[in-house]
Design a protein around this motif. Sequence first.
Motif, PDB file in Angstrom:
ATOM      1  N   THR A   1     146.805  32.678  64.247  1.00 30.63           N
ATOM      2  CA  THR A   1     146.198  33.764  64.191  1.00 30.63           C
ATOM      3  C   THR A   1     146.419  34.595  65.502  1.00 30.63           C
ATOM      4  O   THR A   1     146.713  35.751  65.561  1.00 30.63           O
ATOM      5  N   VAL A   2     146.315  33.666  66.729  1.00 36.30           N
ATOM      6  CA  VAL A   2     146.644  34.267  67.943  1.00 36.30           C
ATOM      7  C   VAL A   2     148.140  34.925  67.913  1.00 36.30           C
ATOM      8  O   VAL A   2     148.161  35.875  68.424  1.00 36.30           O
TER       9      VAL A   2
ATOM     10  N   GLU B   1     139.971  51.278  65.538  1.00 32.86           N
ATOM     11  CA  GLU B   1     141.419  51.469  65.386  1.00 32.86           C
ATOM     12  C   GLU B   1     142.083  50.083  65.711  1.00 32.86           C
ATOM     13  O   GLU B   1     143.135  49.842  65.158  1.00 32.86           O
ATOM     14  N   LEU B   2     141.383  49.315  66.755  1.00 35.37           N
ATOM     15  CA  LEU B   2     142.020  47.999  66.963  1.00 35.37           C
ATOM     16  C   LEU B   2     141.963  47.085  65.666  1.00 35.37           C
ATOM     17  O   LEU B   2     143.034  46.304  65.370  1.00 35.37           O
ATOM     18  N   SER B   3     140.960  47.214  65.023  1.00 36.87           N
ATOM     19  CA  SER B   3     141.037  46.421  63.875  1.00 36.87           C
ATOM     20  C   SER B   3     141.775  46.795  62.771  1.00 36.87           C
ATOM     21  O   SER B   3     142.589  45.992  62.073  1.00 36.87           O
TER      22      SER B   3
ATOM     23  N   ILE C   1     143.180  38.474  58.530  1.00 37.30           N
ATOM     24  CA  ILE C   1     141.921  38.591  57.750  1.00 37.30           C
ATOM     25  C   ILE C   1     140.681  38.563  58.850  1.00 37.30           C
ATOM     26  O   ILE C   1     139.701  39.127  58.513  1.00 37.30           O
ATOM     27  N   PHE C   2     140.886  38.171  59.878  1.00 33.30           N
ATOM     28  CA  PHE C   2     139.807  38.292  60.967  1.00 33.30           C
ATOM     29  C   PHE C   2     139.968  39.494  61.885  1.00 33.30           C
ATOM     30  O   PHE C   2     139.409  39.306  62.849  1.00 33.30           O
ATOM     31  N   SER C   3     140.449  40.333  61.419  1.00 33.72           N
ATOM     32  CA  SER C   3     140.960  41.880  62.444  1.00 33.72           C
ATOM     33  C   SER C   3     139.600  42.245  62.951  1.00 33.72           C
ATOM     34  O   SER C   3     139.574  42.669  63.864  1.00 33.72           O
ATOM     35  N   GLU C   4     138.513  42.526  62.022  1.00 35.37           N
ATOM     36  CA  GLU C   4     137.383  43.088  62.296  1.00 35.37           C
ATOM     37  C   GLU C   4     136.729  42.295  63.291  1.00 35.37           C
ATOM     38  O   GLU C   4     136.181  43.023  64.432  1.00 35.37           O
ATOM     39  N   ARG C   5     136.556  41.114  63.069  1.00 34.80           N
ATOM     40  CA  ARG C   5     135.758  40.276  64.066  1.00 34.80           C
ATOM     41  C   ARG C   5     136.563  40.244  65.441  1.00 34.80           C
ATOM     42  O   ARG C   5     135.778  40.089  66.505  1.00 34.80           O
ATOM     43  N   ILE C   6     137.887  40.049  65.393  1.00 31.15           N
ATOM     44  CA  ILE C   6     138.534  39.979  66.626  1.00 31.15           C
ATOM     45  C   ILE C   6     138.453  41.492  67.469  1.00 31.15           C
ATOM     46  O   ILE C   6     138.221  41.397  68.675  1.00 31.15           O
ATOM     47  N   ALA C   7     138.583  42.635  66.604  1.00 30.35           N
ATOM     48  CA  ALA C   7     138.436  43.798  67.472  1.00 30.35           C
ATOM     49  C   ALA C   7     137.120  43.922  67.812  1.00 30.35           C
ATOM     50  O   ALA C   7     136.805  44.378  69.099  1.00 30.35           O
TER      51      ALA C   7
END
Length: 278
Positions: A192-193, A141-143, A153-159
Motif C-alpha cells: 500500500t505504501v 483531491e488527495l483521495s 482501496i484505503f485512499s479515503e482513510r489515507i487522505a
Amino acid sequence: MHTPVLLQQAIEGLRLNSQGFYIDATVGEGGHVSEMLKKQTRILAIDADSEQVKRLKNRFGHDKNLILEVGNFSEIEHIAKKQGFFPVDGVLFDLGLSMRQLKEGHRGFSYKELDDPLDMRIDANTLLTAEEILSQKSEKELSEIFSKNAEEIFSERIAHAIATARRKKGITTVGELVSIVQSAHKGINRSTVARIFQALRIEVNDEITNLKKGLQGALSIIKKPGGRIVVISFHSLEDRVVKLFARQHHMNMSTMKPKTKGAKAGFERSATLRIISC
Ligand SMILES: C[S@@+](CC[C@H](N)C(=O)[O-])C[C@H]1O[C@@H](n2cnc3c(N)ncnc32)[C@H](O)[C@@H]1O
C-alpha cells in the motif's frame, strides 16, 4: 547502475537497421542506448532529468551517431523535428525511473529512503513537489489522486490521515509520510505504501498525460508503414494507455512479459513490453 528490463526483446522489437533513425525517449542510464549504438544506427536520446543526460554526455559525448537532449517526451515531435529526426524508424519508451534515481536520487521516489525530502520531480522545473501537493490539495483531491493513480482501496482513510497530520505539522520527509500512511488503517502493508508513493509521483510528473502526448507525438513522426513504437511499462495504468492508443489507431501490437523466477525477480515482474507496428 540500471539493469534494463527486457533489453534484447525491446531492441529486436525496434528492428534496428544501420540506415535508420531511432529515438530513445527515456534514455535514463543508457542501458538500452548503448545496445542500440552497437547496430551503428543514428539515435536521438531524450530524458527529462538533466542530471541523467549530463552523466551520459560524459560517457557517450564522442559518439557521432548519438544526440543527447534534455526534454520531456510529451514534446517528442518538436524535439525530433528540431534535430532532423523525421521521419523516424522507431521510438522506445522505457517508462518510470532508473535505479539511480530511485536509490541515489534523494528526491523521495523510494519509500525506503526515510530521510529523503518529498520532492519527486523528475524534471527539476516541474511546478509542484510532492510536499506541496500534500500540503495544498484538499483531503478529497488527495483521495482522488490515490484512487485514480493507484486504485488504492484505503485512499479515503489515507487522505484523511494526511489531512489530520498536516494540521499539526507539515509533511516534509519520506519517513513522515510512510508513518502517516501506515497509521491510517491496520490493514495497510508495504505494498500500500509503495502504491501511495507511485500515485504521488504520477501526479507530480503528470505521467499519464505526458505518456498520451508522447505516444501521439511518436505517431506523428514515425515512418508509415513499417515504423515501430516500443513501450515498456511498469503498472496497469500506463499499460492501459498504450493498449488503448494502439486500438484507437488500428495498429498491430505484440506483447511480452519478462521470464522471471521467484522473489529475486523484484520490480521486473511488473514489466510489460508492447511492440506497436505503425
Ligand atoms: C526506466 S528509466 C530508463 C532506463 C533506460 N532505458 C536505461 O536503460 O538506462 C526511465 C527514464 O525515463 C525518464 N522519464 C520519465 N518520464 C519522462 C518524460 N516524460 N520525458 C522524458 N523522460 C522521462 C526518467 O527520468 C528515467 O531516466
